[in-house]
Write an enzyme that holds these catalytic residues in place. Structure first.
Site, PDB file in Angstrom:
ATOM      1  N   CYS A  35       0.800  -1.234   0.000  1.00  0.00           N
ATOM      2  CA  CYS A  35       0.000   0.000   0.000  1.00  0.00           C
ATOM      3  C   CYS A  35       0.834   1.287   0.000  1.00  0.00           C
ATOM      4  O   CYS A  35       0.601   2.179  -0.842  1.00  0.00           O
ATOM      5  CB  CYS A  35      -0.963   0.030   1.171  1.00  0.00           C
ATOM      6  SG  CYS A  35      -1.462  -1.549   1.823  1.00  0.00           S
ATOM      7  N   ARG A  84       6.998 -10.946   5.794  1.00  0.00           N
ATOM      8  CA  ARG A  84       6.381 -10.811   7.112  1.00  0.00           C
ATOM      9  C   ARG A  84       6.996 -11.845   8.049  1.00  0.00           C
ATOM     10  O   ARG A  84       7.128 -13.016   7.683  1.00  0.00           O
ATOM     11  CB  ARG A  84       4.856 -11.026   7.036  1.00  0.00           C
ATOM     12  CG  ARG A  84       4.155 -10.007   6.154  1.00  0.00           C
ATOM     13  CD  ARG A  84       2.655 -10.245   6.095  1.00  0.00           C
ATOM     14  NE  ARG A  84       2.024  -9.320   5.165  1.00  0.00           N
ATOM     15  CZ  ARG A  84       0.718  -9.318   4.880  1.00  0.00           C
ATOM     16  NH1 ARG A  84      -0.083 -10.196   5.468  1.00  0.00           N
ATOM     17  NH2 ARG A  84       0.214  -8.446   4.025  1.00  0.00           N
ATOM     18  N   GLN A 130       1.820 -10.913  -3.372  1.00  0.00           N
ATOM     19  CA  GLN A 130       0.414 -10.519  -3.346  1.00  0.00           C
ATOM     20  C   GLN A 130      -0.014 -10.016  -4.724  1.00  0.00           C
ATOM     21  O   GLN A 130       0.718  -9.256  -5.366  1.00  0.00           O
ATOM     22  CB  GLN A 130       0.190  -9.394  -2.340  1.00  0.00           C
ATOM     23  CG  GLN A 130       0.230  -9.817  -0.892  1.00  0.00           C
ATOM     24  CD  GLN A 130      -0.105  -8.654   0.032  1.00  0.00           C
ATOM     25  OE1 GLN A 130       0.454  -7.572  -0.106  1.00  0.00           O
ATOM     26  NE2 GLN A 130      -1.008  -8.868   0.963  1.00  0.00           N
ATOM     27  N   ASP A 171      -1.821  -7.582  -5.606  1.00  0.00           N
ATOM     28  CA  ASP A 171      -2.385  -6.426  -4.928  1.00  0.00           C
ATOM     29  C   ASP A 171      -2.920  -5.399  -5.924  1.00  0.00           C
ATOM     30  O   ASP A 171      -2.340  -5.214  -7.003  1.00  0.00           O
ATOM     31  CB  ASP A 171      -1.287  -5.764  -4.093  1.00  0.00           C
ATOM     32  CG  ASP A 171      -1.731  -5.499  -2.670  1.00  0.00           C
ATOM     33  OD1 ASP A 171      -2.942  -5.564  -2.423  1.00  0.00           O
ATOM     34  OD2 ASP A 171      -0.870  -5.250  -1.826  1.00  0.00           O
ATOM     35  N   HIS A 195      -4.783  -1.290  -5.771  1.00  0.00           N
ATOM     36  CA  HIS A 195      -5.303  -0.164  -4.986  1.00  0.00           C
ATOM     37  C   HIS A 195      -6.057   0.759  -5.938  1.00  0.00           C
ATOM     38  O   HIS A 195      -5.512   1.199  -6.957  1.00  0.00           O
ATOM     39  CB  HIS A 195      -4.167   0.570  -4.280  1.00  0.00           C
ATOM     40  CG  HIS A 195      -3.553  -0.261  -3.197  1.00  0.00           C
ATOM     41  ND1 HIS A 195      -2.456  -1.065  -3.411  1.00  0.00           N
ATOM     42  CD2 HIS A 195      -3.917  -0.447  -1.894  1.00  0.00           C
ATOM     43  CE1 HIS A 195      -2.159  -1.700  -2.285  1.00  0.00           C
ATOM     44  NE2 HIS A 195      -3.015  -1.348  -1.354  1.00  0.00           N
ATOM     45  N   LYS A 249     -13.426  -4.548   5.878  1.00  0.00           N
ATOM     46  CA  LYS A 249     -13.144  -5.301   4.660  1.00  0.00           C
ATOM     47  C   LYS A 249     -14.202  -6.361   4.410  1.00  0.00           C
ATOM     48  O   LYS A 249     -14.919  -6.794   5.319  1.00  0.00           O
ATOM     49  CB  LYS A 249     -11.765  -5.953   4.743  1.00  0.00           C
ATOM     50  CG  LYS A 249     -11.573  -6.874   5.942  1.00  0.00           C
ATOM     51  CD  LYS A 249     -10.178  -7.473   5.973  1.00  0.00           C
ATOM     52  CE  LYS A 249     -10.010  -8.402   7.183  1.00  0.00           C
ATOM     53  NZ  LYS A 249      -8.784  -9.207   7.106  1.00  0.00           N
ATOM     54  N   HIS A 258      -8.530  -1.264  -1.229  1.00  0.00           N
ATOM     55  CA  HIS A 258      -7.512  -2.311  -1.368  1.00  0.00           C
ATOM     56  C   HIS A 258      -8.218  -3.552  -1.923  1.00  0.00           C
ATOM     57  O   HIS A 258      -9.295  -3.919  -1.434  1.00  0.00           O
ATOM     58  CB  HIS A 258      -6.892  -2.673  -0.023  1.00  0.00           C
ATOM     59  CG  HIS A 258      -6.360  -1.514   0.768  1.00  0.00           C
ATOM     60  ND1 HIS A 258      -5.019  -1.319   0.991  1.00  0.00           N
ATOM     61  CD2 HIS A 258      -6.990  -0.507   1.420  1.00  0.00           C
ATOM     62  CE1 HIS A 258      -4.845  -0.246   1.745  1.00  0.00           C
ATOM     63  NE2 HIS A 258      -6.038   0.264   2.020  1.00  0.00           N
TER      64      HIS A 258
END
Length: 639
Positions: A338, A367, A385, A387, A389, A468, A514
């Site tokens: 992000c 992580r 990911q 991902d 946005h 979410k 997201h």
């Protein structure tokens, strides 16, 4: 003085009860059949024993075994049954009991015993559990003071229980449960007696740090499962056996998809065949991304500490991050993509006409996970990911969330995944004003309602920056996996000073959505490996066709056919080993190759190939051009 209290029941009706009356007595007054089936109660939403005394006006629901809460009580009692059996078998003084909670589909208990437990030990413990169940011992709850609790467990030499008592809050209610000679520290609730426990099985033993702290001793964690009926238990054990056969770690090794090394714990290595699967998943996602107006970007793996402080990750996530010093400054490997996308947005001035701006990235993140939590591809320390946005105006929120849900639905349909949806709301460690959270939660709820989607609320499980929508897919053997997510964020754009020029000429802050479909591509590869039991559909299969020449005389033609298939865009291998035909076919079957093309004397004369299809066997002869056309059509359809 009125000694009556008002009780509101689950059906909305009300009853007057004598103050101090138990849940069991209330159940008997409602119906003797209900009392017979009752195992616990819900008093103002709190799960309590049947012996719980109703001391004030409250809402009460009678909990029966055929409910989710009832099954939880049943399994919790099975954990205590196991602990009592262990104490009997190995001697009370020789066993230290830790904790024994309920988990999905079962329970575990952490214990310290002198020797490692073996499968034969588990069978002996099961037999003792059966004997205790037959004794039908009453399970009795008693509330005690801290001093008495300490004395009780000090007398029994239970140092782990004493540690738990010491760390309880000053105002905590301390309760103990007795069944026969066995006593345990527990909040409960439990079944009325051990005889109610009918069907159970101890499954495995693993090591576990006491209280999850690597600085503490390693205990033996015994896993078990329990069901109301033997038929339900048998069905569950069948599914576990099937899951074992489908274990992605086993199949990943056998099919040469991926590997792990002690040099990089929790960090997968993709082998050539596994890389094919991953690449196909990425390209599949890109097709939908391009169709949906997403623009792909790439952001750095490591960013300065001040960025993570600005995003809120430093306060909420730093314990899960990896750090490094660069030119005397603190940097962190990104755990999420992000913040990098915030900088991409801020790279130039934006207008209301530019929105929605949809940025997508296959972003590698890191992580920190405890070594004991690592689990093949399902729980790793680095993963990719898919991902995205979406930077949107407030008036675009519902439409864009709806588009994201539609995209997820369409992609999951290709894999044959049904799913259920959860709306996860504000967590305890949330950042930002309550009114922004309320607004975000209302927006997500409105989208789900307007689309006619069935969903359940998962209170307190949102991200720290926003609520979410989570998608829980169900695989081929019925297991649930949380993968896709759509998150609404009113916080982060403001933290980064993101603005766009509005139609009114003023500066406005965009709203951030997201979105991920796979969630983690690596985990999704693991899920798919188990979902398909390694037999990937043609479009995903690492090797789509294996050419098997019967003799050396067919080797040159096999090479030519392989070239033809590869030039057509198909992934093919040829088996030139001097082995019998049956052996080579069995090898290809074990490799789960979708198509085998057999070349022998008859095929040589006819200019064809004999085709064997995975799962169907021999499907006849084809010319190479006919076969290529069929395979390409199957790939294109992603059947």
């Amino acid at each position: 003085m009125d000694n009556k209290v008002n009780v509101k029941l689950a059906d909305g009706s009300e009853r007057r009860c004598i103050k101090g009356e138990s849940i069991a007595t209330l159940a008997e007054a409602i119906s003797p059949v209900l009392r017979k089936n009752a195992v616990a109660g819900l008093a103002n939403g709190r799960l309590v024993d049947l012996s719980f005394a109703i001391a004030e006006d409250c809402a009460v629901e009678i909990v029966t075994l055929d409910s989710e809460a009832g099954l939880e009580v049943y399994r919790h009692s099975a954990a205590h049954l196991m602990a009592q059996a262990i104490k009997r078998l190995y001697g009370g003084d020789a066993v230290q009991l830790g904790v024994g909670p309920v988990i999905q589909d079962g329970f575990y208990y952490d214990v310290a015993v002198a020797e490692p437990l073996t499968p034969s030990d588990l069978r002996a413990i099961e037999k003792e559990m059966e004997a205790i169940a037959k004794e039908d011992l009453p399970i009795v709850r008693r509330v005690v003071g801290r001093k008495e609790a300490s004395a009780l467990f000090e007398e029994r030499g239970e140092r782990l229980k004493l540690e738990l008592i010491r760390d309880l809050p000053d105002d905590a209610e301390i309760s103990v449960y007795a069944q026969g000679e066995f006593l345990d520290l527990c909040r409960g609730p439990h079944l009325p007696s051990t005889g109610r426990i009918k069907a159970f099985k101890l499954l495995s033993v693993a090591g576990a740090y006491w209280r999850g702290d690597a600085a503490n001793a390693v205990l033996q964690r015994i896993y078990g499962t329990a069901f109301l009926k033997k038929s339900q238990l048998d069905r569950h054990l069948e599914l576990l056996a099937e899951a074992k056969k489908r274990d992605h770690r086993k199949l990943g090794k056998e099919l040469e998809l991926f590997m792990f090394s002690e040099e990089a714990p929790g960090m997968p290595f993709y082998l050539p065949k596994g890389m094919v699967v991953r690449t196909q998943l990425e390209e599949f996602s890109r097709v939908f991304g391009r169709k949906g107006g997403y623009e792909e970007v790439r952001t750095p793996l490591m960013l300065n500490r001040r960025l993570w402080e600005q995003s809120g990750h430093w306060d909420h996530y730093k314990d899960n991050m990896y750090f490094a010093k660069v030119d005397e400054a603190d940097f962190a490997l990104k755990p999420m993509n992000c913040p990098g996308h915030m900088l991409v947005y801020k790279n130039r001035l934006r207008s209301y006409r530019d929105l929605p701006l949809r940025l997508a990235e296959f972003g590698q993140v890191h992580r920190h996970e405890y070594s004991g939590a690592l689990n093949g591809m399902m729980r790793v320390r680095t993963f990719c990911q898919d991902d995205a946005h979406l930077f949107v105006r407030p008036d675009q929120i519902e439409e864009e969330i709806g588009r994201a849900i539609a995209l997820i639905d369409e992609m999951y349909a290709v894999f044959g995944f049904a799913y259920r949806i959860e709306l996860s709301t504000k967590p305890e460690d949330a950042m930002g004003a309550q009114e922004l959270w309320d607004r975000a939660e209302r927006s997500l709820e409105q989208v789900l309602i307007s689309r006619g989607v069935d969903y359940r609320v998962n209170p307190g499980d949102g991200a720290f920056y926003g609520p979410k929508i989570d998608f829980h897919i169900r695989d081929a053997i019925g297991r649930s996996w949380q993968c896709a997510t759509v998150q609404l964020d009113f916080q982060m754009p403001g933290k980064f000073g993101l603005v766009y020029a509005g139609e009114d000429g003023g500066k406005h802050v965009p709203v951030l959505i997201h979105r991920a479909v796979y969630g983690s591509i690596d985990r999704f590869v693991g899920i798919l490996t188990e979902h398909y039991a390694g037999a990937f559909p043609l479009w995903l299969a690492p090797v789509q066709a294996k050419i098997i020449p019967v003799s050396e005389a067919d080797a040159d033609r096999a090479r030519d056919i392989r070239v033809m298939l590869e030039e057509a865009g198909l992934r093919a291998e040829a088996d030139f080993r001097q082995e019998k035909l049956g052996y080579k076919i069995r090898e290809a079957q074990l490799e789960k190759v979708p198509y085998m093309l057999v070349l022998g004397e008859a095929e040589r004369g006819a200019g064809t190939v004999s085709v064997r299809k995975r799962g169907d066997g021999d499907i006849g002869s084809r010319t190479v051009r006919e076969l290529i056309a069929e395979l390409l059509a199957e790939v294109a359809a992603r059947r």
